[in-house]
Motif scaffolding. Structure first.
Motif, PDB file in Angstrom:
ATOM      1  N   LEU A 317     126.641  53.250 -36.906  1.00 17.53           N
ATOM      2  CA  LEU A 317     127.133  52.146 -37.720  1.00 17.53           C
ATOM      3  C   LEU A 317     126.198  50.957 -37.540  1.00 17.53           C
ATOM      4  O   LEU A 317     125.184  51.050 -36.859  1.00 17.53           O
ATOM      5  N   GLY A 318     126.536  49.845 -38.171  1.00 19.45           N
ATOM      6  CA  GLY A 318     125.722  48.652 -38.008  1.00 19.45           C
ATOM      7  C   GLY A 318     125.678  48.213 -36.557  1.00 19.45           C
ATOM      8  O   GLY A 318     126.670  48.332 -35.818  1.00 19.45           O
ATOM      9  N   LEU A 319     124.517  47.729 -36.117  1.00 23.58           N
ATOM     10  CA  LEU A 319     124.337  47.278 -34.742  1.00 23.58           C
ATOM     11  C   LEU A 319     124.670  45.792 -34.675  1.00 23.58           C
ATOM     12  O   LEU A 319     123.898  44.947 -35.129  1.00 23.58           O
ATOM     13  N   ASN A 320     125.836  45.492 -34.124  1.00 18.53           N
ATOM     14  CA  ASN A 320     126.322  44.115 -34.115  1.00 18.53           C
ATOM     15  C   ASN A 320     126.722  43.673 -32.719  1.00 18.53           C
ATOM     16  O   ASN A 320     127.050  44.479 -31.849  1.00 18.53           O
ATOM     17  N   LEU A 321     126.708  42.367 -32.531  1.00 24.21           N
ATOM     18  CA  LEU A 321     127.281  41.716 -31.365  1.00 24.21           C
ATOM     19  C   LEU A 321     128.301  40.698 -31.871  1.00 24.21           C
ATOM     20  O   LEU A 321     128.003  39.952 -32.800  1.00 24.21           O
ATOM     21  N   ASP A 723     111.260  47.819 -35.558  1.00 20.56           N
ATOM     22  CA  ASP A 723     111.741  46.564 -34.974  1.00 20.56           C
ATOM     23  C   ASP A 723     113.271  46.512 -34.918  1.00 20.56           C
ATOM     24  O   ASP A 723     113.912  45.669 -35.551  1.00 20.56           O
ATOM     25  N   THR A 724     113.866  47.378 -34.127  1.00 20.77           N
ATOM     26  CA  THR A 724     115.318  47.448 -34.012  1.00 20.77           C
ATOM     27  C   THR A 724     115.882  46.180 -33.375  1.00 20.77           C
ATOM     28  O   THR A 724     115.345  45.662 -32.401  1.00 20.77           O
ATOM     29  N   TYR A 725     116.975  45.692 -33.932  1.00 24.59           N
ATOM     30  CA  TYR A 725     117.634  44.513 -33.391  1.00 24.59           C
ATOM     31  C   TYR A 725     119.147  44.668 -33.527  1.00 24.59           C
ATOM     32  O   TYR A 725     119.646  45.446 -34.344  1.00 24.59           O
ATOM     33  N   ILE A 726     119.866  43.917 -32.713  1.00 29.82           N
ATOM     34  CA  ILE A 726     121.329  43.910 -32.755  1.00 29.82           C
ATOM     35  C   ILE A 726     121.745  42.496 -33.128  1.00 29.82           C
ATOM     36  O   ILE A 726     121.380  41.535 -32.459  1.00 29.82           O
ATOM     37  N   GLN A 727     122.509  42.363 -34.195  1.00 24.06           N
ATOM     38  CA  GLN A 727     122.758  41.065 -34.818  1.00 24.06           C
ATOM     39  C   GLN A 727     124.170  40.580 -34.572  1.00 24.06           C
ATOM     40  O   GLN A 727     125.141  41.318 -34.721  1.00 24.06           O
ATOM     41  N   ILE A 732     123.280  34.589 -36.313  1.00 25.51           N
ATOM     42  CA  ILE A 732     122.606  33.477 -35.652  1.00 25.51           C
ATOM     43  C   ILE A 732     121.531  34.064 -34.734  1.00 25.51           C
ATOM     44  O   ILE A 732     121.853  34.775 -33.775  1.00 25.51           O
ATOM     45  N   PRO A 733     120.247  33.826 -35.004  1.00 26.68           N
ATOM     46  CA  PRO A 733     119.179  34.476 -34.242  1.00 26.68           C
ATOM     47  C   PRO A 733     119.303  34.317 -32.733  1.00 26.68           C
ATOM     48  O   PRO A 733     119.018  35.257 -31.977  1.00 26.68           O
ATOM     49  N   ALA A 734     119.723  33.151 -32.267  1.00 31.12           N
ATOM     50  CA  ALA A 734     119.799  32.917 -30.825  1.00 31.12           C
ATOM     51  C   ALA A 734     120.835  33.810 -30.148  1.00 31.12           C
ATOM     52  O   ALA A 734     120.783  34.006 -28.930  1.00 31.12           O
ATOM     53  N   LEU A 735     121.759  34.355 -30.915  1.00 32.69           N
ATOM     54  CA  LEU A 735     122.804  35.215 -30.350  1.00 32.69           C
ATOM     55  C   LEU A 735     122.504  36.696 -30.558  1.00 32.69           C
ATOM     56  O   LEU A 735     123.310  37.550 -30.206  1.00 32.69           O
ATOM     57  N   SER A 781     132.210  41.951 -23.097  1.00 32.11           N
ATOM     58  CA  SER A 781     132.639  40.604 -23.468  1.00 32.11           C
ATOM     59  C   SER A 781     132.031  40.198 -24.808  1.00 32.11           C
ATOM     60  O   SER A 781     130.862  40.476 -25.087  1.00 32.11           O
ATOM     61  N   GLY A 782     132.823  39.496 -25.600  1.00 32.00           N
ATOM     62  CA  GLY A 782     132.304  38.944 -26.846  1.00 32.00           C
ATOM     63  C   GLY A 782     131.750  37.542 -26.677  1.00 32.00           C
ATOM     64  O   GLY A 782     131.292  36.941 -27.644  1.00 32.00           O
ATOM     65  N   ASN A 783     131.764  37.035 -25.465  1.00 33.52           N
ATOM     66  CA  ASN A 783     131.313  35.666 -25.191  1.00 33.52           C
ATOM     67  C   ASN A 783     129.805  35.630 -24.975  1.00 33.52           C
ATOM     68  O   ASN A 783     129.312  36.183 -23.991  1.00 33.52           O
ATOM     69  N   PRO A 784     129.036  34.984 -25.862  1.00 35.72           N
ATOM     70  CA  PRO A 784     127.585  34.915 -25.664  1.00 35.72           C
ATOM     71  C   PRO A 784     127.188  34.232 -24.359  1.00 35.72           C
ATOM     72  O   PRO A 784     126.059  34.384 -23.890  1.00 35.72           O
ATOM     73  N   GLY A 785     128.129  33.484 -23.759  1.00 37.23           N
ATOM     74  CA  GLY A 785     127.844  32.817 -22.495  1.00 37.23           C
ATOM     75  C   GLY A 785     128.145  33.650 -21.276  1.00 37.23           C
ATOM     76  O   GLY A 785     128.066  33.158 -20.145  1.00 37.23           O
TER      77      GLY A 785
END
Length: 827
Positions: A317-321, A723-727, A732-735, A781-785
């Motif tokens: 599936l889509g690669l998400n955070l 160039d695989t990435y998880i979005q 938001i690029p920083a996340l 965790s869903g918390n970017p921090g």
């Protein structure tokens, strides 16, 4: 003068307070209220979680019936031990909310057509689309059907109560980061939101037909039926189906009849364009990734070293955070289950228990059709059916728009379903037609009960009973048990269609084009304990042409992963879990294995430039693997993509509407048979007729020019090129996690593409002591921090796994991998 200074000071203070509590526009986006967002006491700083955070806790809730112990291991995986099922799902809801609240609510807001409440008018088209698709209506239908089972109703209600218990415990400083960034607050969770989330997953896995049917209709109208069949063939010569070739099928219990006038009204060209410019509002339709699929397989003990079955699954599936998945164990007197859950819904979705293991892949069957309906007038209260005007149901939809006026519109509901596109809401590919959508997800169902029962299943019969509850989207449920059985069944509510029914927009004024019936579930493709010692699926067609029902356009079914999986499993014996882990991360490209020889056959090296010879040599010596460092993989992909453009591009460029790209197998199989000159001629050149050999040379030369640029920018290696990435869900690029050094890709078992790929890899050996391994590209965790936001990403990219900690209640507290203990009680 002093008064002036005091007045000026007071004015500046008031202005500053106002400015810090105002959302400012910056182009198409708005800032959060900076005073709140930057507040040291309540702002985003408070979301920075210490690496040594303590998750020990004692939770009291009067809604609980007993005590629940949650042992949290070092990967933040909770192991829930409850005295009853209600408490278990209450705690699951609480934990999902504790670690993934914003994700849960944001996804259900999108599904419900409520995005505009959060982001303003920029979400309107998305909201109108999902409202008109019937997402809320479908969720209501599912909830009503499921609530008829008291155990299921109690489970979903318990889950909602747990989510709300966490929400009510939230202090302002602990509200998730994304709420602060977007400047809104969580609301109470309702059982309907669970069904909205499941509708969202149904759309993600079957909603591509909204666009596919439009584009296929445009292609049929543009090319004509005879040429269309050549470009989009329904026969795949290389198919290795889920149910092995030669399997005998019973005669169809129901045989649909093709309408007598279908040759003209359905298969004939119809270029009608109905467009009222004053109301025409083109927009980008939300489109699920066409690659949404998966791999799963199970091998019997006759092929394993341990003599016990091994089951494997990796949904793509889509690669998400934050990740779609949340890993956990749930143990009650009725079951002890481990695996991947969906934040937003109770139970484990893919996993294992003390007796069995199961997994799923997308069936890819067409369960959504579009009908061209005719209304009596602009009020859309009556529509034509068999020469009579029939009343439509009028569903009032009010979309609340943040910082703007609410939008109110009436969506007509026909016998087919809601009107998706009309003169008030359209997209260019629909040609201005008024189209109603019929979708099996919008019918009453209790699909969530399938997972509830699988969590408790003990044997094959329990598995078979459980999955009968699953209706949409169609899934391939793979199964293995400690008793030695393996099986796979394509399960769902599938329409019994006449050949090609639903591949194009259907006439909506005549009932003969309606769905005539459903395929009896006992006639869905399945196999148990086959002689070859394994079952598998990779989203390919489930059967060969002897199956008595129409399966849908071959355009829906990828071909090549299934070939390589079956080839490898056939050759393997004494299989171990390590063998299966290596296979799940295998990067061999069987499509390239078949395509490279025919490409090279048409290339004459005489006259090639030095650069062209250099890149051709990389193709010739390539090991056919999409490993991260391989350059040949990039060369092959560039040449093949250029070839498809050379063959199809000139003809397709003449269409006013978007057309579907012909599948790669269509061109390759024609080249293998020597019949690829169809459309090889470039219609933009005069006085010359190009052959497929000319197109291959043209493709090589164009690709080599691109390859020179890729090499100059250090993007020739495969991992750097794709160039695989998880979005992050907010993009938001920083996340995000960017530039992951991972191989794989289309047509490989490891189907890791740019932003799409294996989300939950699982290998389960059903020996006396269950041995299981798993990984997903995210963190608990869903918390970017939090350090647990993306804990697993590097291991996932490297192709390594964690051993699942499948605890027993009596030894859980003393296990050295347990770091924290959370208790829940009613007093």
């Amino acid at each position: 003068m002093r008064f002036v200074y005091l007045s000026l000071s007071l004015f500046c203070t008031i202005a500053l307070i106002w400015a810090l509590n105002t959302r400012w526009s910056t182009g198409t986006t708005k800032t959060p209220r900076l005073g709140y967002f930057l507040s040291p006491q309540q702002g985003f700083w408070q979301n920075a979680e210490s690496a040594s955070a303590d998750f020990n806790a004692q939770i009291k809730s009067p809604e609980l019936k007993g005590k629940v112990d949650v042992y949290v291991d070092g990967r933040l995986v909770p192991h829930v031990f409850a005295e009853n099922d209600f408490d278990a799902y209450f705690v699951q809801g609480f934990l999902h909310a504790k670690f993934r609240l914003w994700q849960m609510e944001f996804q259900t807001h999108v599904a419900a057509g409520r995005l505009s409440e959060v982001i303003g008018k920029e979400g309107l088209n998305t909201d109108r689309f999902f409202r008109r698709l019937g997402m809320v209506y479908g969720a209501e239908q599912a909830m009503a059907a499921t609530d008829m089972d008291s155990a299921m109703k109690n489970s979903v209600n318990a889950y909602a109560a747990g989510v709300n218990a966490y929400i009510h415990s939230l202090q302002p400083e602990n509200i998730p980061f994304e709420y602060k960034l977007l400047d809104y607050e969580p609301e109470n969770w309702t059982p309907l939101k669970t069904y909205l989330f499941l509708m969202f997953m149904s759309f993600d896995l079957s909603g591509r037909d909204v666009n596919t049917d439009l584009q296929m209709t445009n292609a049929k109208n543009y090319f004509g039926w005879d040429n269309f069949k050549q470009l989009y063939p329904n026969v795949q010569d290389s198919l290795d189906p889920i149910i092995p070739r030669g399997t005998a099928f019973a005669k169809a219990g129901f045989k649909p009849q093709t309408p007598a006038d279908a040759a003209q009204r359905y298969f004939g060209r119809n270029d009608t364009i109905v467009q009222k410019a004053s109301a025409y509002q083109p927009f980008a339709v939300p489109t699920p990734d066409a690659g949404n699929g998966s791999n799963n397989w199970a091998v019997s003990g006759s092929k394993t070293k341990s003599k016990s079955p091994i089951l494997c699954n990796d949904p793509h599936l889509g690669l998400n955070l934050p990740s779609l998945w949340f890993e956990m164990q749930i143990s009650t007197p009725s079951h002890n289950t481990y695996g991947a859950s969906f934040p937003g819904a109770p139970a484990v979705v893919i996993g294992f228990n003390d007796s069995i293991a199961w997994g799923v892949t997308n069936a890819g069957r067409d369960v959504m059709d579009l009908y061209n309906v005719r209304f009596k007038d602009e009020l859309k209260k009556e529509y034509l059916m068999n020469g009579n005007w029939i009343l439509s149901e009028q569903r009032q939809e009010v979309i609340q728009v943040r910082d703007g006026a609410n939008l109110s519109e009436v969506v007509p509901i026909t016998q087919y379903g809601p009107v998706l596109y009309d003169n008030e809401f359209n997209n260019p590919d629909a040609r201005g037609l008024t189209l109603a959508v019929k979708w099996t997800a919008n019918t009453p169902n209790s699909g969530i009960k399938a997972f509830y029962l699988l969590n408790r299943a003990k044997n094959y019969d329990d598995y078979a009973t459980a999955i009968r509850n699953w209706t949409c989207p169609g899934q391939n449920f793979v199964f293995a048990s400690k008793s030695g059985d393996i099986a796979i069944k394509q399960q769902g509510t599938f329409v019994a269609k006449w050949k090609n029914q639903g591949d194009f927009i259907m006439p909506g004024t005549d009932s003969v084009y309606q769905w005539q019936g459903m395929i009896p579930m006992d006639e869905n493709p399945m196999i148990k304990n086959p002689a070859r010692g394994f079952v598998s699926s990779a989203n390919q067609k489930p059967t060969d042409s002897t199956y008595p029902y129409y399966l849908g356009s071959a355009h829906h079914f990828p071909l090549y992963r299934g070939i390589v999986i079956n080839k490898k499993l056939t050759a393997m014996n004494d299989i171990t879990p390590d063998d299966m882990k290596k296979m799940q991360t295998n990067n061999y490209n069987v499509f390239a294995e078949m395509a490279r020889p025919v490409l090279l056959k048409y290339i004459d090296k005489n006259g090639l430039t030095p650069n062209e010879k250099k890149y051709l040599a990389l193709l010739e010596t390539w090991n056919l693997k999409g490993d991260p460092q391989e350059k040949g993989a990039t060369v092959f992909r560039c040449i093949w993509d250029s070839l498809e453009t050379a063959v199809w591009g000139d003809e397709m460029a003449g269409s006013k509407f978007k057309l579907p790209e012909p599948d790669s197998y269509s061109l390759l199989e024609r080249m293998l048979k020597g019949t690829a000159d169809l459309m090889a001629d470039d219609i933009t050149t005069k006085g010359k007729t190009e052959t497929i050999q000319d197109d291959v040379i043209t493709a090589l030369r164009k690709a080599c020019k691109a390859l020179v640029l890729l090499e100059q920018s250090d993007q020739l290696e495969w991992a750097k090129n794709k160039d695989t990435y998880i979005q992050h869900l907010l993009k938001i690029p920083a996340l995000n996690r960017l530039h992951l050094p991972i191989g794989g890709g289309e047509d490989m078992i490891n189907a890791s593409k740019s932003n799409h790929g294996p989300g939950w890899r699982m290998v389960v050996q059903l020996s006396a002591e269950t041995e299981a391994y798993c990984i997903y590209p995210g963190g608990q965790s869903g918390n970017p921090g939090s350090i647990y936001y993306d804990t697993f990403v590097n291991s996932w990219a490297e192709g390594t796994y964690y051993k699942a900690l499948f605890l027993k209640k009596e030894s859980a507290a003393s296990n050295d991998q347990v770091k924290w203990h959370i208790t829940f009680a009613n007093n």
